[in-house]
Design an enzyme around this catalytic site. Structure first.
Site, PDB file in Angstrom:
ATOM      1  N   GLY A  23      18.135 -18.871 -12.574  1.00  0.00           N
ATOM      2  CA  GLY A  23      19.487 -18.244 -12.949  1.00  0.00           C
ATOM      3  C   GLY A  23      19.440 -16.737 -13.445  1.00  0.00           C
ATOM      4  O   GLY A  23      20.366 -16.338 -14.037  1.00  0.00           O
ATOM      5  N   ASP A  48      12.754  -6.361 -11.149  1.00  0.00           N
ATOM      6  CA  ASP A  48      12.683  -6.651 -12.834  1.00  0.00           C
ATOM      7  C   ASP A  48      12.258  -5.608 -13.608  1.00  0.00           C
ATOM      8  O   ASP A  48      12.524  -5.869 -14.798  1.00  0.00           O
ATOM      9  CB  ASP A  48      11.862  -8.199 -12.693  1.00  0.00           C
ATOM     10  CG  ASP A  48      12.761  -9.040 -12.800  1.00  0.00           C
ATOM     11  OD1 ASP A  48      14.133  -9.278 -12.641  1.00  0.00           O
ATOM     12  OD2 ASP A  48      12.457 -10.403 -12.829  1.00  0.00           O
ATOM     13  N   THR A 106       9.080 -17.932  -9.699  1.00  0.00           N
ATOM     14  CA  THR A 106      10.156 -17.396  -8.810  1.00  0.00           C
ATOM     15  C   THR A 106       9.948 -16.561  -7.972  1.00  0.00           C
ATOM     16  O   THR A 106       8.842 -15.809  -7.957  1.00  0.00           O
ATOM     17  CB  THR A 106      10.936 -16.605 -10.002  1.00  0.00           C
ATOM     18  OG1 THR A 106      12.329 -16.184  -9.447  1.00  0.00           O
ATOM     19  CG2 THR A 106      10.307 -15.250 -10.392  1.00  0.00           C
ATOM     20  N   THR A 120      14.809 -18.502  -8.319  1.00  0.00           N
ATOM     21  CA  THR A 120      13.874 -19.198  -9.330  1.00  0.00           C
ATOM     22  C   THR A 120      13.790 -20.760  -9.213  1.00  0.00           C
ATOM     23  O   THR A 120      15.072 -21.358  -8.833  1.00  0.00           O
ATOM     24  CB  THR A 120      14.431 -18.737 -10.749  1.00  0.00           C
ATOM     25  OG1 THR A 120      14.297 -17.489 -10.601  1.00  0.00           O
ATOM     26  CG2 THR A 120      13.250 -19.366 -11.691  1.00  0.00           C
TER      27      THR A 120
END
Length: 451
Positions: free
Chosen positions: A356, A306, A282, A264
């Protein structure tokens, strides 16, 4: 919903993390044009430096050279055509990276706007790339993609206004929840890096991430109980079982009861007039899907990871999810991005954010506490060691730099500490009382500051 499960219902993480099937429809270009009405410069002026860098090349850093060399096997495995990031010999610092195909893609965007990406030649190249390796993004998917403007999460922390990113990112809600949960406690008295402060902050992190797993997803598909999740009454109840002397156990900490109908990039910006911009963008994992669009020169994301591919099965960041974040056509996946603005007396005070993965909200939360409660300057808030807990797995990721006594104190309370090399790459600007700006480059990466 079952695209990453085998015939026996087992999760196939490889498919959601790498290659063509791991890619969601790219949103960056749509996002750039959605924010263009707020720009002072024309799009031609804004994109020209990127075109020049792609066309004429730039010298890569030592860290970039190492990453290209480490990722070479993946680039060869997940690509159907030659890519700019692979060469026969190893990369070294100072080598020039040329990306003529990317330059051509950027020129099509410059000349034709968002349609120069989501329609026409670039779109055709994306779809052709998909067809070469069982990807499923179509011309229709690209043409129909739109960026969405959403209402920000606005909350109060000790009289400061914290403005965060709403769902389908979990970041804004998590940051607000954690700050609200610790607000009744005397953080300044505890002090930075103390057992008391870290214990309290970790337990707030644990509870917020338990809520993330149960309740957060794309609000266009799932009713996120946002009002309750952010209410002081609800969050006060979440901390009722907080014990100042010992750690909680994540298997005993569930989502609250609600009844309601590593790649990202972050940039923090402020101008002379006080306009603040916090941008997080990202590809998800480092180099995303590892797949480059043939003849177009850009890397595709692996954002599909995700989503929750199966209830209770963690993604690459160890995040657990369920029905709220299940895969569905046209749905946006839950992220952890937390670009954040903080106002003091209604005026700009901090603009911050970080990459992160799931560590993003906890890093932002810690930097806000570092500045507001512990009176830190920008340099210390960015570079002092950080820690992270996300409910499951039930351990605390912790950077080097905390005192051995504090580490022992936390372990005595029952925490399992896992040493990690670095958490995030924080970007923060603080406005001083005299109107000047204070900032710092994060020592954890190839970060920079300019003004």
């Amino acid at each position: 919903a079952n695209m990453y499960l085998d015939k026996d219902g087992n999760a196939l993480s490889e498919l959601s993390e790498n290659g063509h099937l791991s890619t969601g429809v790219p949103g960056t270009v749509a996002g750039l044009f959605a924010t263009l009405p707020y720009a002072k410069l024309s799009f031609d002026q804004l994109i020209e430096p990127a075109i020049l860098l792609a066309e004429h090349g730039f010298a890569i850093t030592e860290e970039q050279a190492e990453e290209f060399n480490e990722t070479k096997a993946d680039f060869l495995k997940y690509n159907t055509m030659k890519v700019a990031f692979v060469k026969i010999t190893n990369w070294k610092a100072g080598d020039t990276l040329y990306q003529p195909e990317l330059a051509a893609t950027l020129k099509r965007i410059r000349d034709n706007g968002a349609k120069g990406f989501y329609e026409g030649e670039t779109a055709a190249l994306i779809v052709a790339e998909m067809k070469r390796a069982n990807g499923i993004i179509s011309m229709e998917d690209l043409k129909n993609y739109q960026a969405k403007l959403r209402e920000p999460i606005i909350s109060d922390y000790r009289g400061y206004t914290v403005i965060g990113f709403p769902p389908p990112s979990s970041g804004g809600i998590i940051v607000s929840q954690m700050l609200t949960m610790i607000a009744p406690f005397p953080m300044k008295k505890y002090g930075y890096g103390s057992v008391e402060a870290m214990h309290l902050m970790i337990e707030a992190e644990r509870r917020a991430f338990a809520d993330r797993a149960e309740y957060m997803g794309d609000p266009d598909f799932w009713k996120v109980p946002q009002k309750t999740l952010l209410s002081k009454e609800y969050l006060s109840g979440r901390m009722k079982d907080f014990d100042t002397q010992k750690t909680s156990v994540s298997k005993n900490i569930h989502a609250g009861e609600i009844h309601e109908s590593d790649e990202t990039t972050h940039i923090s910006i402020i101008d002379a007039e006080g306009n603040m911009v916090s941008i997080t963008t990202t590809l998800n994992n480092s180099y995303g899907s590892k797949t480059v669009v043939g003849s177009a020169g850009f890397i595709l994301n692996d954002e599909m990871d995700d989503f929750s591919m199966k209830p209770g099965v963690p993604n690459m960041y160890g995040a657990i999810g369920g029905a709220a974040n299940a895969i569905a056509p046209g749905k946006r996946m839950l992220s952890s991005m937390a670009p954040t603005l903080v106002l003091k007396d209604g005026k700009p005070f901090i603009v911050l954010g970080t990459p992160g993965g799931t560590t993003i909200p906890t890093s932002v939360y810690q930097m806000i506490v570092d500045i507001i409660d512990f009176d830190m300057n920008a340099m210390d808030a960015v570079n002092k060691p950080k820690f992270h807990h996300q409910w499951l797995p039930d351990d605390v990721k912790i950077e080097n730099g905390f005192s051995p006594e504090v580490m022992k104190g936390l372990e005595k309370m029952g925490y399992i500490l896992q040493k990690v090399g670095g958490i995030g790459r924080s970007e923060l600007i603080k406005v001083l009382p005299n109107g000047k700006f204070e900032t710092a480059a994060d020592h954890r990466g190839d970060d920079s500051v300019s003004g």
